[in-house]
Write an enzyme that holds these catalytic residues in place. Structure first.
Site, PDB file in Angstrom:
ATOM      1  N   ASP A  78      -6.177  26.714  -0.211  1.00  0.00           N
ATOM      2  CA  ASP A  78      -5.782  27.259  -1.510  1.00  0.00           C
ATOM      3  C   ASP A  78      -4.868  28.443  -1.208  1.00  0.00           C
ATOM      4  O   ASP A  78      -5.344  29.537  -0.917  1.00  0.00           O
ATOM      5  CB  ASP A  78      -7.013  27.697  -2.303  1.00  0.00           C
ATOM      6  CG  ASP A  78      -6.648  28.312  -3.644  1.00  0.00           C
ATOM      7  OD1 ASP A  78      -5.651  27.880  -4.258  1.00  0.00           O
ATOM      8  OD2 ASP A  78      -7.355  29.247  -4.071  1.00  0.00           O
ATOM      9  N   GLU A  81      -3.428  22.742  -2.120  1.00  0.00           N
ATOM     10  CA  GLU A  81      -3.258  22.722  -3.571  1.00  0.00           C
ATOM     11  C   GLU A  81      -1.798  22.965  -3.908  1.00  0.00           C
ATOM     12  O   GLU A  81      -1.153  23.851  -3.336  1.00  0.00           O
ATOM     13  CB  GLU A  81      -4.142  23.778  -4.237  1.00  0.00           C
ATOM     14  CG  GLU A  81      -4.155  23.629  -5.749  1.00  0.00           C
ATOM     15  CD  GLU A  81      -5.217  24.483  -6.398  1.00  0.00           C
ATOM     16  OE1 GLU A  81      -6.085  23.911  -7.070  1.00  0.00           O
ATOM     17  OE2 GLU A  81      -5.165  25.715  -6.228  1.00  0.00           O
ATOM     18  N   ASP A 102     -11.549  31.847  -4.000  1.00  0.00           N
ATOM     19  CA  ASP A 102     -10.509  31.145  -3.245  1.00  0.00           C
ATOM     20  C   ASP A 102     -11.122  30.199  -2.205  1.00  0.00           C
ATOM     21  O   ASP A 102     -10.566  29.138  -1.929  1.00  0.00           O
ATOM     22  CB  ASP A 102      -9.579  32.149  -2.560  1.00  0.00           C
ATOM     23  CG  ASP A 102      -9.025  33.165  -3.539  1.00  0.00           C
ATOM     24  OD1 ASP A 102      -7.964  32.901  -4.118  1.00  0.00           O
ATOM     25  OD2 ASP A 102      -9.689  34.199  -3.739  1.00  0.00           O
TER      26      ASP A 102
END
Length: 169
Positions: free
Chosen positions: A7, A68, A141
């Protein structure tokens, strides 16, 4: 199979490494965040991110990776810096010779919760349940990165099932 999910972010990049066991269960191997200090120049922050990702990949030796995709941000400056961090993550994964998949936030939510419009808490709770963790992974996160890795393993499992059924016809 061992998979790393990323991420990306400039200040905080989440990572999650999970394994699919022989019984098709998913287990968390490692997760956390890479922080870069705000007092460093931007290029030094990107360098720190790259070096820490490189160390992480060398230590765990995942077989596949997922990142992502950049979610549209209203703040263009934030979107650009996250995009640059994302590029550094993709470079580290490419240098480690890993196949990389990219998933939108909606695809991740759909794969983990079953609903692309799920909220952050629903995703975090499902990450905890799927990986049989005692608590929701922190910080957010890290949980997001684990969700990306889960999404990737679900997609790999589905692709394998489809390919096997194609050969059996």
């Amino acid at each position: 199979m061992l998979v790393v999910g990323i991420d990306p972010g400039t200040a905080i990049t989440g990572f999650g490494i999970i394994r699919q066991t022989t019984s098709d269960q998913l287990e968390a191997i490692a997760y956390g965040v890479i922080n870069t200090e705000p007092n460093l120049s931007f290029e030094k922050r990107l360098d720190r991110l790259y070096c820490q990702l490189e160390t992480l990949l060398q230590r765990h030796r995942p077989e596949s990776a997922a990142v992502e995709q950049l979610f549209f941000q209203k703040n263009v400056k934030t979107a650009l810096s996250v995009g640059q961090s994302r590029g550094v993550a993709l470079l580290a994964l490419a240098r480690a010779n890993l196949p990389v998949a990219e998933y939108s936030p909606m695809q991740v939510k759909q794969a983990v919760v079953g609903y692309g419009g799920a909220d952050k808490n629903q995703v975090q709770q499902m990450v905890r349940v799927i990986l049989d963790l005692p608590d929701i992974p922190r910080p957010d996160d890290a949980a997001d990165a684990l969700a990306v890795a889960i999404c990737h393993l679900h997609h790999l499992r589905y692709a394998r099932l489809v390919n096997n059924s194609d050969h059996q016809v």
